[in-house]
Design a protein around this motif. Sequence first.
Motif, short mmCIF file in Angstrom:
data_model
loop_
_atom_site.label_atom_id
_atom_site.label_comp_id
_atom_site.label_asym_id
_atom_site.label_seq_id
_atom_site.Cartn_x
_atom_site.Cartn_y
_atom_site.Cartn_z
N ASN A 66 -2.53 2.46 -4.39
CA ASN A 66 -2.56 3.76 -3.74
C ASN A 66 -3.82 3.92 -2.91
OD1 ASN A 66 -3.33 7.08 -4.57
ND2 ASN A 66 -1.62 6.54 -3.26
N ILE A 67 -3.63 4.10 -1.60
CA ILE A 67 -4.71 4.46 -0.69
C ILE A 67 -4.17 5.61 0.13
CG2 ILE A 67 -6.25 3.74 1.16
CD1 ILE A 67 -5.97 0.86 0.12
N GLU A 68 -4.70 6.78 -0.10
CA GLU A 68 -4.16 7.97 0.55
C GLU A 68 -4.38 7.96 2.07
OE1 GLU A 68 -4.63 11.59 -2.50
OE2 GLU A 68 -6.53 10.79 -1.76
N TRP A 69 -3.33 8.31 2.79
CA TRP A 69 -3.44 8.50 4.24
C TRP A 69 -3.94 9.91 4.53
CZ3 TRP A 69 -4.11 6.23 8.58
CH2 TRP A 69 -3.80 6.86 9.78
N HIS A 70 -3.37 10.90 3.86
CA HIS A 70 -3.84 12.28 3.95
C HIS A 70 -4.42 12.67 2.61
CE1 HIS A 70 -0.91 12.36 7.31
NE2 HIS A 70 -1.86 13.07 7.86
N GLN A 71 -5.49 13.44 2.65
CA GLN A 71 -6.17 13.80 1.40
C GLN A 71 -6.11 15.30 1.17
OE1 GLN A 71 -9.97 11.98 2.48
NE2 GLN A 71 -9.63 10.47 0.88
N LEU A 72 -5.97 15.64 -0.11
CA LEU A 72 -6.01 17.04 -0.51
C LEU A 72 -7.45 17.54 -0.46
CD1 LEU A 72 -3.62 16.79 -3.57
CD2 LEU A 72 -3.09 17.73 -1.32
N PRO A 73 -7.71 18.80 -0.28
CA PRO A 73 -6.76 19.90 -0.34
C PRO A 73 -6.17 20.27 1.03
CG PRO A 73 -8.96 20.79 -0.31
CD PRO A 73 -9.09 19.29 -0.28
N ASP A 74 -6.73 19.77 2.11
CA ASP A 74 -6.32 20.20 3.45
C ASP A 74 -5.40 19.20 4.15
OD1 ASP A 74 -7.86 22.54 3.23
OD2 ASP A 74 -9.65 21.45 3.87
N PHE A 75 -5.04 18.13 3.48
CA PHE A 75 -4.19 17.08 4.05
C PHE A 75 -4.78 16.50 5.34
CE2 PHE A 75 -1.22 19.13 1.19
CZ PHE A 75 -0.69 18.03 0.55
N GLU A 76 -6.09 16.37 5.36
CA GLU A 76 -6.73 15.73 6.51
C GLU A 76 -6.60 14.22 6.37
OE1 GLU A 76 -10.65 17.15 7.31
OE2 GLU A 76 -10.08 19.23 7.01
N ILE A 118 0.86 -1.18 0.00
CA ILE A 118 0.00 0.00 0.00
C ILE A 118 0.90 1.23 0.00
CG2 ILE A 118 -1.74 1.30 1.27
CD1 ILE A 118 -3.01 -1.27 0.72
N ASP A 119 0.74 2.06 -1.00
CA ASP A 119 1.45 3.33 -1.08
C ASP A 119 0.46 4.38 -0.57
OD1 ASP A 119 2.51 5.81 -1.95
OD2 ASP A 119 3.56 4.82 -3.59
N CYS A 120 0.75 4.96 0.60
CA CYS A 120 -0.23 5.83 1.25
C CYS A 120 0.02 7.31 0.97
CB CYS A 120 -0.29 5.55 2.74
SG CYS A 120 1.26 5.81 3.60
N ARG A 121 0.84 7.61 -0.02
CA ARG A 121 1.03 9.02 -0.41
C ARG A 121 -0.23 9.52 -1.12
NH1 ARG A 121 5.88 8.83 -4.16
NH2 ARG A 121 4.81 6.92 -4.77
N THR A 152 -11.64 6.93 5.71
CA THR A 152 -11.97 5.58 5.25
C THR A 152 -10.73 4.75 4.95
OG1 THR A 152 -12.17 6.29 2.95
CG2 THR A 152 -14.18 6.38 4.30
N PHE A 153 -9.55 5.19 5.42
CA PHE A 153 -8.30 4.50 5.11
C PHE A 153 -8.35 3.03 5.48
CE2 PHE A 153 -4.01 3.07 6.18
CZ PHE A 153 -3.34 3.34 4.99
N VAL A 154 -8.72 2.73 6.71
CA VAL A 154 -8.73 1.33 7.17
C VAL A 154 -9.71 0.50 6.36
CG1 VAL A 154 -9.25 -0.20 9.11
CG2 VAL A 154 -7.93 1.90 9.49
N ALA A 155 -10.88 1.02 6.10
CA ALA A 155 -11.87 0.28 5.31
C ALA A 155 -11.37 0.02 3.89
CB ALA A 155 -13.19 1.06 5.27
#
Length: 70
Positions: free
Chosen positions: A41-51, A22-25, A55-58
């Motif tokens: 690719n499953i993002e850990w932080h999401q744009l635009p606010d890098f929150e 899993i590439d979490c970038r 739903t990462f774990v799911a």
Amino acid sequence: MKHLTPEQAHAALQSDPELLLIDCRTEIEFYYIGHPVGAVNIEWHQLPDFEVNPTFVAEVEREAGRTDRP
């Protein structure tokens, strides 16, 4: 999960075809900077606010298909 060097990650992927990388970038980093062949690719932080992705774990569980997948 411990941190791996690129060499260690490559060796692990070569030795275990069931291994899920899993590439979490962010999606932009994944596609424009590049990623290992076969990485998901499953993002850990999401744009635009890098929150943090709520739903990462799911998403990881859905991609893995089972809880014991390495």
